[in-house]
Design a protein around this motif. Structure first.
Motif, PDB file in Angstrom:
ATOM      1  N   ARG A 264       0.820  -1.215   0.000  1.00  0.00           N
ATOM      2  CA  ARG A 264       0.000   0.000   0.000  1.00  0.00           C
ATOM      3  C   ARG A 264       0.853   1.264   0.000  1.00  0.00           C
ATOM      4  N   PHE A 265       2.158   1.118   0.104  1.00  0.00           N
ATOM      5  CA  PHE A 265       3.011   2.309   0.259  1.00  0.00           C
ATOM      6  C   PHE A 265       4.171   2.271  -0.738  1.00  0.00           C
ATOM      7  N   SER A 266       4.727   3.437  -0.963  1.00  0.00           N
ATOM      8  CA  SER A 266       5.863   3.503  -1.879  1.00  0.00           C
ATOM      9  C   SER A 266       7.124   3.910  -1.116  1.00  0.00           C
ATOM     10  N   VAL A 267       8.243   3.659  -1.767  1.00  0.00           N
ATOM     11  CA  VAL A 267       9.525   4.098  -1.224  1.00  0.00           C
ATOM     12  C   VAL A 267      10.334   4.643  -2.399  1.00  0.00           C
ATOM     13  N   HIS A 268      11.109   5.666  -2.147  1.00  0.00           N
ATOM     14  CA  HIS A 268      11.930   6.239  -3.217  1.00  0.00           C
ATOM     15  C   HIS A 268      13.223   5.444  -3.329  1.00  0.00           C
ATOM     16  N   GLU A 269      13.465   4.917  -4.528  1.00  0.00           N
ATOM     17  CA  GLU A 269      14.676   4.119  -4.748  1.00  0.00           C
ATOM     18  C   GLU A 269      15.598   4.798  -5.741  1.00  0.00           C
ATOM     19  N   GLU A 270      16.872   4.860  -5.396  1.00  0.00           N
ATOM     20  CA  GLU A 270      17.878   5.281  -6.371  1.00  0.00           C
ATOM     21  C   GLU A 270      18.969   4.216  -6.351  1.00  0.00           C
ATOM     22  N   SER A 271      19.281   3.663  -7.506  1.00  0.00           N
ATOM     23  CA  SER A 271      20.259   2.579  -7.589  1.00  0.00           C
ATOM     24  C   SER A 271      21.325   2.906  -8.620  1.00  0.00           C
ATOM     25  N   VAL A 272      22.518   2.362  -8.366  1.00  0.00           N
ATOM     26  CA  VAL A 272      23.643   2.604  -9.280  1.00  0.00           C
ATOM     27  C   VAL A 272      24.518   1.362  -9.317  1.00  0.00           C
TER      28      VAL A 272
END
Ligand SMILES: [Zn+2]
Length: 262
Positions: free
Chosen positions: A228-236
């Protein structure tokens, strides 16, 4: 007697050498103040080694390694030397110097010492304050402290102002995860992240090197509420795997889990 005998913490060394800024953290000078001499050599089979004899030591570092790794290696060997002075020798490979290595106690303590020497809390925390949990922030701090992306990302999630995690994944699965103190214990990380993540795309065949977007939290977490929720993802892409930063811009999941804890 040189008066330099015995254990000294990074903070004690900074006071002794009047080091107050990241750019003043000269590891050869610090090693010298600890009666250790740094040498750069072609090494195979290890990243660095230390040979100590009574009150003197030699730290040898792989001359072919990137500067950030050399600095971490020197900090790691100073950590060994401070804890186990006397007639000692350590030979440390890259695996032992993984930022989250924890199987072997002397190695873990040497890694903690290196992190405190390279990114001391007194200098790092003020610079991480109110900064977004993004690769741009990690890169800026890594540049200032001359540290690797992974080591800096761990420090940022531990000392930054926002709830976040740093995770390192290879095709063999998750290698390590670090989180800040304010994340609920109930949060359960998946062993393998979902397909709908930036990290999966980078590990797959997409050819992308990095990216950022909001993803559903159930791609990363097992908790029932996660979808039900989101999370901000940044990947490298980093080394042979992928470094991911998860940042709860939307704290809904964390609040739901905290309510559950009560
Ligand atoms: Zn070691």
């Amino acid at each position: 007697m040189s008066g330099g005998q015995g254990f000294r913490s990074p903070e004690m060394l900074f006071r002794q050498l009047r080091i107050t800024r990241p750019e003043h953290i000269d590891l050869e000078v610090i090693a010298y103040a600890c009666e250790a001499l740094v040498r750069y050599e072609p090494l195979t089979g290890c990243e660095a080694y230390l040979i100590g004899n009574h009150d003197r030591a030699i730290i040898a570092v792989n001359e072919a390694s990137p500067m950030q790794r050399q600095r971490f290696s020197i900090g790691h060997e100073i950590g060994h030397w401070m804890r186990d002075r006397g007639t000692v020798s350590f030979s440390c490979d890259q695996r032992k110097m993984s930022p989250r290595w924890r199987q072997d106690n002397p190695e873990r303590l040497a890694n903690l010492y290196a992190a405190d020497l390279l990114m001391p809390e007194s200098m790092f925390r003020p610079r991480a304050q109110r900064r977004e949990i993004t690769l741009a922030t990690v890169r800026a701090l890594a540049h200032e402290f001359r540290t690797s992306l992974s080591a800096t990302a761990i420090r940022l999630v531990e000392m930054g102002s926002f709830p976040a995690m740093a995770i390192y994944t290879t095709t063999e699965g998750r290698q390590w995860a670090a989180s800040g103190r304010d994340l609920p214990d109930a949060l359960k990380l998946r062993d393998q992240m979902g397909m709908n993540t930036v990290a999966s795309e980078i590990l797959g065949e997409s050819g992308e090197r990095e990216g950022a977007r909001s993803v559903y939290a159930d791609n990363w977490f097992l908790n029932d509420e996660a979808d039900r929720f989101s999370v901000h993802e940044e990947s490298v892409r980093a080394g042979g795997g992928v470094l991911s930063l998860l940042w709860w811009k939307d704290e809904g999941l964390l609040l739901a889990l905290e309510r559950e804890d009560e």
